[in-house]
Structure formats: C-alpha cells, structure tokens
Design an enzyme around this catalytic site. Sequence first.
Site, short mmCIF file in Angstrom:
data_model
loop_
_atom_site.label_atom_id
_atom_site.label_comp_id
_atom_site.label_asym_id
_atom_site.label_seq_id
_atom_site.Cartn_x
_atom_site.Cartn_y
_atom_site.Cartn_z
N LYS A 1 -4.55 -8.87 -6.27
CA LYS A 1 -5.80 -9.15 -5.55
C LYS A 1 -6.91 -8.22 -6.03
CE LYS A 1 -6.46 -7.40 -1.37
NZ LYS A 1 -7.15 -7.16 -0.10
N LYS B 1 -11.04 -3.09 -3.43
CA LYS B 1 -11.95 -1.93 -3.50
C LYS B 1 -11.24 -0.71 -4.05
CE LYS B 1 -13.65 -2.66 1.13
NZ LYS B 1 -12.40 -2.90 1.84
N LYS C 1 0.81 -1.22 0.00
CA LYS C 1 0.00 0.00 0.00
C LYS C 1 0.85 1.27 0.00
CE LYS C 1 -4.46 -1.53 1.42
NZ LYS C 1 -5.63 -1.39 2.27
N1 AQP Z 1 -9.65 -10.23 -3.19
C1 AQP Z 1 -10.05 -10.79 -2.06
N2 AQP Z 1 -10.28 -12.12 -2.00
C2 AQP Z 1 -10.69 -12.71 -0.84
N3 AQP Z 1 -10.91 -12.00 0.31
C3 AQP Z 1 -10.69 -10.68 0.28
N4 AQP Z 1 -10.81 -9.72 1.21
C4 AQP Z 1 -10.47 -8.52 0.68
N5 AQP Z 1 -10.13 -8.67 -0.61
C5 AQP Z 1 -10.25 -10.00 -0.89
C6 AQP Z 1 -11.25 -9.95 2.60
O1 AQP Z 1 -12.30 -9.06 2.86
C7 AQP Z 1 -12.25 -8.68 4.24
C8 AQP Z 1 -12.33 -7.20 4.37
O2 AQP Z 1 -11.18 -6.60 3.80
P1 AQP Z 1 -10.81 -5.12 4.19
O3 AQP Z 1 -11.90 -4.24 3.80
O4 AQP Z 1 -10.43 -5.07 5.60
O5 AQP Z 1 -9.50 -4.72 3.46
P2 AQP Z 1 -8.62 -5.36 2.39
O6 AQP Z 1 -8.28 -6.76 2.71
O7 AQP Z 1 -7.46 -4.43 2.21
O8 AQP Z 1 -9.64 -5.32 1.16
P3 AQP Z 1 -9.61 -4.47 -0.10
O9 AQP Z 1 -10.89 -4.74 -0.82
O10 AQP Z 1 -8.35 -4.72 -0.87
O11 AQP Z 1 -9.66 -2.98 0.45
P4 AQP Z 1 -8.65 -1.79 0.16
O12 AQP Z 1 -8.63 -1.68 -1.34
O13 AQP Z 1 -9.25 -0.60 0.81
O14 AQP Z 1 -7.34 -2.18 0.72
C9 AQP Z 1 -10.96 -9.27 4.81
O15 AQP Z 1 -11.27 -10.45 5.52
C10 AQP Z 1 -10.16 -9.61 3.59
O16 AQP Z 1 -9.30 -10.70 3.80
#
Ligand code: AQP
Length: 336
Positions: free
Chosen positions: A198, A201, A115
Amino acid sequence: MTTQQDRVFSGVQPSGNLTLGNYLGAIRNWVGLQKQYESIFCVVDMHAITVWQDPEELRRATREVAAGMLAAGIDPAESIIFNQSQVSGHAELAWIFNCVARLGWLNRMTQFKEKAGKNRERASAGLYVYPNLMAADILLYKATHVPVGEDQKQHLELTRDIAQKFNNDYGVDFFPEVEPLILGEATRVMSLRDGSKKMSKSDPSDMARINLTDDRETIAKKIRKARTDSDPLPSEPAGLENRPEARNLVTIYAALSDRCVADVLKDYGGQGFATFKSDLAALSVEVLGPITEEMKRLCEEKSYVDSILRDGAEKAATLAEPILENIKQIVGFLKP
Ligand code: AQP
C-alpha cells in the site's frame, strides 16, 4: 434499533505527509459527503503516537494534515474538523472498549501484524489496541457512516463487533450499526516502487508515494521512475491482472480524471508507458497543484488552523458529552 440520525465520522493520522492514497482513498470523498451528512473529520493524533513521533514533528504534522483537509475542500462551516486529543471522550470510551473487545479479535488484525512486523514483542500496547480507539472515535458520536480506504475495512468490522457486543452485554439498543463507505476508483492506492504494498505515509522510501506537499518536478520524477513491467498497456481491464504496478498507475489515472479504468485503457491500450506516464504526471500536477498551494499557504497561518481545530473540538465535545454520559450510566459508573 433506536432512531438514529445519519452521521459521518472519519480520521487521518498525522504520522507524516499526506499521500495521494489518503487523498483518493479518503479525503476527496469526504468533500462530497459533507454536503449529504452531518460530518465530523478528525486528525487522529492519539493514533499517531502508537508508533514513535517526535513531539515537534507531531505538532507540525497535525496542523499540516488539518491544512490539507481544508485545502482539499473540507469546509469548517459545514463540517466539524478537530484533533482527537482535544476531546477527552475518545480516550475514556477507548478504555471501556478495551474491556469489551476480546483478545482473539485483536489478534486477527492484519494492520497490527504488518506494522509490528517481526518485532511484535517490542510494539507498543497502543498499537495493539488501536482498533478499539478507532471504534471509540466513531461510536463516541454514534456515527453511522465511515468513509475509508480499503485498508480500514477490517477495523470497521471490529467496530461493528464491539458495538454489538456492548449492546448485547448490557442489554441495550444503544450503538448503531456502522457502515463503511469505500468509494471511488482508487480505494487502495499502491506504492510506486512495489505494486504489492500500500502507498503509505510512513514508507521509508519517499519515492514510493506522492505527497500532497510535493512540487511539480518531484511528482513528475516519481511517476517517471515508478516501477512498471515491459509489456505495453492492455486494451481491457482484464489485461491488468497480475500486473499490479500497471494496474496501480491506470487506477490512479482513472481516479484523478474521474473516469473508469476501462475508459482510460481505451486511450492508452497497446502503447508503452512513456506517453502514459507523462500524461499521468501532468494530470497529477493539475489536480494536486491547487491543493498543494493552498495547503502551503494555510501552513503559514498557524493561528488560523489552530482556531479551526479549537472550534471544532468544542463542537465535537458538545456532541460527545451526552452520549458518553449515557454510556457511563449504562456501564454502571457513578456520576461525579
Ligand atoms: N494507499 C491508500 N489507498 C487508499 N486509501 C488509503 N488510506 C491510507 N492509505 C491509503 C486511507 O486514508 C485514511 C487515513 O489513513 P490513516 O492516516 O488513518 O492511516 P493509514 O491507513 O495507516 O495510512 P498510511 O498513509 O499508511 O499511514 P501510516 O503510514 O502512518 O500507517 C484512511 O481512510 C485510509 O483507509
């Protein structure tokens, strides 16, 4: 080890639209777990601000994520749903953990590296200590089980290290051992544009992800345009090796249809992607459509969603208060 009641905690950041990755990797599994465990589900708005969030957009996204959780089947009569910033214990315990965790541990966290990217010096201090806040989220309730996607595994190991160091440093047997629950076929859903990244969002390309708010046409278009290679689909899972984009789409299909990858390949092995993609689009719409509709309806009912979050925060604070009081006593803080 102290006798410890099994308890689930998990969270999701209101840092944008909920994605299919958040749904398959996390939220969908929570729905089943709430029947087996006392469960606490949190919209982690304090985590979201570790990178810049527009305040109005953060408020909107916090309600939308809560609506998504409710629409996916989290039942506020069965589980606690709230947003993190409403329970001050998260911040208080995070500070204590900032003093327990070691810099060397944080330096190894791959999510920070990804990040912060090349601009490490300009990343917020909050982004760096993000895993300490995550440990506080979980341990504030002495949660024992944490359902997450694959990407959060390293942070959970750090939570276990923090709990153990706290117990050792203070000579107590206070925090339980936290167990990650990485469930389902799709524990790491990948970007639709790049099978090595991955699905996220915050990916700048909206075409890289399926949002839970996407309508039928948008989902179909994103799947139609999803990157693939030019070979036909293999008949066995081993044939997906070194084909990350194909593997991702087949895994999504398997998860959405509650089947295993091998089973899906029995139907599509030897074929090109055209029929498979069109069936995957139809399946995605069938599974996500009702959730999207309910989520949109709930987003119109702001005061209802706010009341669920407020009630949830009260219940969460009631669980957290005696635990935090014990922690402060162990650390040596005077009582007010
Ligand atoms: N691509 C993914 N596949 C499986 N699980 C996923 N999770 C996130 N992306 C995937 C799971 O969703 C939960 C919430 O995630 P988060 O909102 O805490 O943050 P993150 O993991 O950083 O998800 P994002 O979507 O990638 O958000 P941003 O872009 O803001 O960093 C967690 O249980 C995560 O494992």
